[in-house]
Design a protein around this motif. Structure first.
Motif, PDB file in Angstrom:
ATOM      1  N   ALA A   1       0.744  -1.255   0.086  1.00 45.30           N
ATOM      2  CA  ALA A   1      -0.043   0.111   0.014  1.00 45.30           C
ATOM      3  C   ALA A   1       0.731   1.332   0.017  1.00 45.30           C
ATOM      4  N   ARG A   2       2.021   1.145   1.125  1.00 42.33           N
ATOM      5  CA  ARG A   2       2.825   2.435   0.806  1.00 42.33           C
ATOM      6  C   ARG A   2       3.313   2.483  -0.646  1.00 42.33           C
ATOM      7  N   ALA A   3       3.918   1.415  -1.154  1.00 44.08           N
ATOM      8  CA  ALA A   3       4.514   1.453  -2.559  1.00 44.08           C
ATOM      9  C   ALA A   3       3.585   2.056  -3.562  1.00 44.08           C
ATOM     10  N   LEU A   4       2.378   1.404  -3.520  1.00 40.76           N
ATOM     11  CA  LEU A   4       1.455   1.975  -4.572  1.00 40.76           C
ATOM     12  C   LEU A   4       0.753   3.413  -4.522  1.00 40.76           C
ATOM     13  N   ALA A   5       0.867   4.009  -3.210  1.00 37.66           N
ATOM     14  CA  ALA A   5       0.529   5.166  -3.057  1.00 37.66           C
ATOM     15  C   ALA A   5       1.517   6.129  -3.687  1.00 37.66           C
ATOM     16  N   LEU A   6       2.759   5.596  -4.058  1.00 37.17           N
ATOM     17  CA  LEU A   6       3.639   6.533  -4.763  1.00 37.17           C
ATOM     18  C   LEU A   6       3.278   6.313  -6.317  1.00 37.17           C
ATOM     19  N   VAL A   7       2.753   5.450  -6.835  1.00 35.43           N
ATOM     20  CA  VAL A   7       2.520   5.254  -8.084  1.00 35.43           C
ATOM     21  C   VAL A   7       1.505   6.277  -8.748  1.00 35.43           C
TER      22      VAL A   7
ATOM     23  N   SER B   1       5.020   0.281 -16.438  1.00 42.93           N
ATOM     24  CA  SER B   1       6.511   0.919 -16.374  1.00 42.93           C
ATOM     25  C   SER B   1       6.274   1.885 -15.039  1.00 42.93           C
ATOM     26  N   ALA B   2       5.432   2.509 -15.107  1.00 42.76           N
ATOM     27  CA  ALA B   2       5.408   3.748 -13.578  1.00 42.76           C
ATOM     28  C   ALA B   2       5.467   2.926 -12.567  1.00 42.76           C
ATOM     29  N   ALA B   3       4.533   1.747 -12.525  1.00 44.65           N
ATOM     30  CA  ALA B   3       4.833   0.978 -11.366  1.00 44.65           C
ATOM     31  C   ALA B   3       6.158   0.435 -11.135  1.00 44.65           C
ATOM     32  N   HIS B   4       6.650  -0.122 -12.041  1.00 49.99           N
ATOM     33  CA  HIS B   4       8.080  -0.915 -12.010  1.00 49.99           C
ATOM     34  C   HIS B   4       9.203   0.226 -11.432  1.00 49.99           C
ATOM     35  N   ASP B   5       8.683   1.333 -12.144  1.00 53.46           N
ATOM     36  CA  ASP B   5       9.788   2.726 -11.678  1.00 53.46           C
ATOM     37  C   ASP B   5       9.798   2.779 -10.186  1.00 53.46           C
TER      38      ASP B   5
END
Length: 569
Positions: free
Chosen positions: A343-349, A406-410
């Motif tokens: 959730a923390r990581a996805l919040a950055l996407v 790609s945005a998520a992978h970044d």
């Protein structure tokens, strides 16, 4: 260089010297033009070989090598050889030997049909510049020279440009300018060649240049793994450490009265940087703002249910907006920590085609992920209801979702469960990527023996099904499988009777059997569905190629991927 030109001309005469019109030395001149054409072909092959090691990294030595190849093989060698052959004929016409043997000089004095004496025909006329800009009174003769001295070089230029495009496959085409611009310079610099000699040189030059596409194509493009490595940005250089200096003696302040301690202020909340947030996502623990449910979210209807839990459409009573609640059923500590990290990581996407994550809260029946609510239907339902997509719509879908992934992978986020049912097409026909495989319980049938999710078997990559960890390459495989479904209506490996049979087919890396063979994307789909991750094109490479095809077809990558159906009032 004249000695090399005389050797080349003698070689051409020995290889091909038929004793009929227009003469053995005229035919030998065309053969010499064919031998000169081997230089541009060899240059294009060298460019293709260089790219085998450098990929698409066109900077520094690689760019200098391509430019040097263009100057040497497209300009320098052809110009010196053609002007050298012309000077030999002029020397023979003036009474010299031109570096040829006595027997060769005797045959050059023979007469043939409309040519007359070969030495006079090849060495006693005007040069290219004089013939084009100071023509004779004969319109027929001027048309002949215009076609031979202008038309043939233009056709040869197109052939050289084709050589460059073949040598630069799977990459940008702009470095090809370094090749064909040098060739244009060769054409301009060769205006001093005798006109009749130039016509017959071009007659031999053109077919060999066209056929040269075959050996350049046989060299092949660089592998996708080399292209992937070349697309990575270079690592930043560390600044040099300052030289060690002798430390001065410590400063001892004079004695003074003690000062009162400074006033303490409460800390200010500062949003973490992407680098700090990426590190934060890897640390388990409670998230700020997570608390017990207090009736804030009013559930409206259930959207889906599975082994991971339930997804609800809900109303945020505090902010007055519709959201989607994904609630994990009776999560254990591992599931909670995984949900918190992702959730923390996805919040950055931050991508317009990726579902947004708002919060992570405690509800009375489990941990709930608060997400953006997307109105529409899944890609699976759209294809089942309206039929497969055409090439243009599938290209928009592929380019859009490749950009979103790609945005998520970044941000270090993998989807791991890319499939048609996880793509929502809104009422405007725009696709959105949902469900990044966050709340997966250990009892889910889509988990391996170690508890790691591998995704839906029909859309699981062979490497992930065999037990390897999920990677950007596995997401790229699943996206290609989703696009293949959108074009054909079937998973790439076909359907199986049971999920276990589909999983075994994926683990055995069975080749795709339901690909859309008639689609323009078939070749790229085959490459993206390669069983070896290192051979698959990266998402950025896929996006560039698909967007390039859309641009060539006069279509923008943006726009709806399905037909917009008006809502019933």
């Amino acid at each position: 260089m004249d000695s090399i030109a005389s050797w080349l001309l003698s070689l051409a005469h020995n290889l091909f010297q038929p004793g009929f019109c227009p003469g053995d030395w005229v035919w030998a001149t065309s053969m010499a033009g064919a031998l000169i054409a081997l230089a541009p072909v060899a240059g294009a092959m060298l460019v293709a070989i260089v790219r085998k090691f450098t990929g698409n990294r066109y900077s520094g030595p690689a760019l200098f090598a391509i430019a040097g190849i263009g100057v040497i093989f497209m300009l320098f060698l052809p110009w010196l050889l053609s002007t050298g052959i012309s000077s030999i004929y002029r020397d023979v016409f003036a009474g010299g030997s031109g570096g040829l043997s006595a027997s060769e000089l005797d045959t050059m004095g023979r007469e043939y049909c409309f040519v007359g004496v070969q030495s006079e025909y090849l060495g006693g006329g005007q040069n290219v510049y004089e013939t084009l800009f100071y023509p004779s009174d004969s319109v027929l003769a001027y048309g002949y020279y215009l076609g031979g001295l202008v038309g043939l070089p233009i056709l040869a230029l197109f052939a050289v440009m084709l050589l460059g495009r073949v040598a630069l496959r799977r990459g940008p085409k702009w470095p090809g300018r370094l090749l064909w611009v040098s060739f244009v310079a060769f054409v301009l610099f060769s205006v001093g060649v005798e006109a009749n000699t130039a016509v017959h040189l071009w007659l031999g030059f053109l077919p060999v240049t066209v056929l040269g596409v075959i050996p350049v194509a046989l060299v092949g493009p660089p592998s996708w793994s080399v292209i992937q490595n070349s697309d990575r940005p270079p690592e930043p250089k560390r600044p040099p450490e300052p030289p060690a200096r002798q430390q001065p003696p410590p400063y001892v302040p004079p004695a003074e009265e003690p000062k009162p301690p400074p006033k303490q202020y409460p800390p200010t909340s500062v949003a973490p940087s992407p680098e700090a947030a990426g590190a934060l996502a890897a640390v388990p623990g409670p998230m700020p703002g997570t608390g017990e449910g207090n009736g804030r979210f009013k559930r409206i209807r259930r959207l889906g249910h599975g082994g991971f839990g339930t997804v609800w459409q809900a109303q945020d009573t505090q902010l007055g907006r519709t959201v989607a609640l994904k609630i994990a059923h009776a999560p254990d500590r591992d599931t909670e920590e995984r949900m918190q990290r992702e959730a923390r990581a996805l919040a950055l996407v931050n991508h317009p085609n990726c579902v947004r994550v708002y919060d992570l809260v405690e509800e009375h029946d489990g941990l709930a992920l608060v997400m953006e609510y997307l109105e529409g239907q899944s890609l699976a339902d759209a294809v089942d209801g309206s039929g497969p997509l055409d090439d243009v719509s599938a290209g928009k879908l592929w380019a859009t979702l490749a950009s979103a992934l790609s945005a998520a992978h970044d941000k270090g986020v993998l989807h791991r469960d890319m499939k048609p049912s996880n793509v929502i097409v809104d009422p405007g026909g725009i696709p959105h990527l949902i469900d990044f495989g966050i709340a997966r319980s250990k009892g889910d049938a889509k988990l391996t023996a170690t508890g790691m999710m591998i995704g839906t078997p029909d859309y699981t990559s062979p490497d992930t099904a065999a037990g390897a960890q999920a990677s950007p390459a596995s997401d790229a495989w699943q996206l290609a499988a989703t696009v293949s479904f959108a074009l054909s209506g079937y998973p790439p490996r076909g359907t199986r009777e049971t999920p276990m049979a589909a999983l075994m087919a994926a683990a055995r890396a069975e080749p795709p059997s339901q690909l859309p063979r008639q689609s323009v994307h078939a070749r790229l789909l085959m490459a993206s569905l390669d069983p070896q991750p290192r051979n698959r094109p990266t998402l950025n490479a896929v996006r560039r190629e698909v967007e390039g095809w859309l641009a060539r077809s006069g279509t923008s990558p943006e726009g709806p991927v399905t037909r917009v159906v008006p809502r019933v009032q």
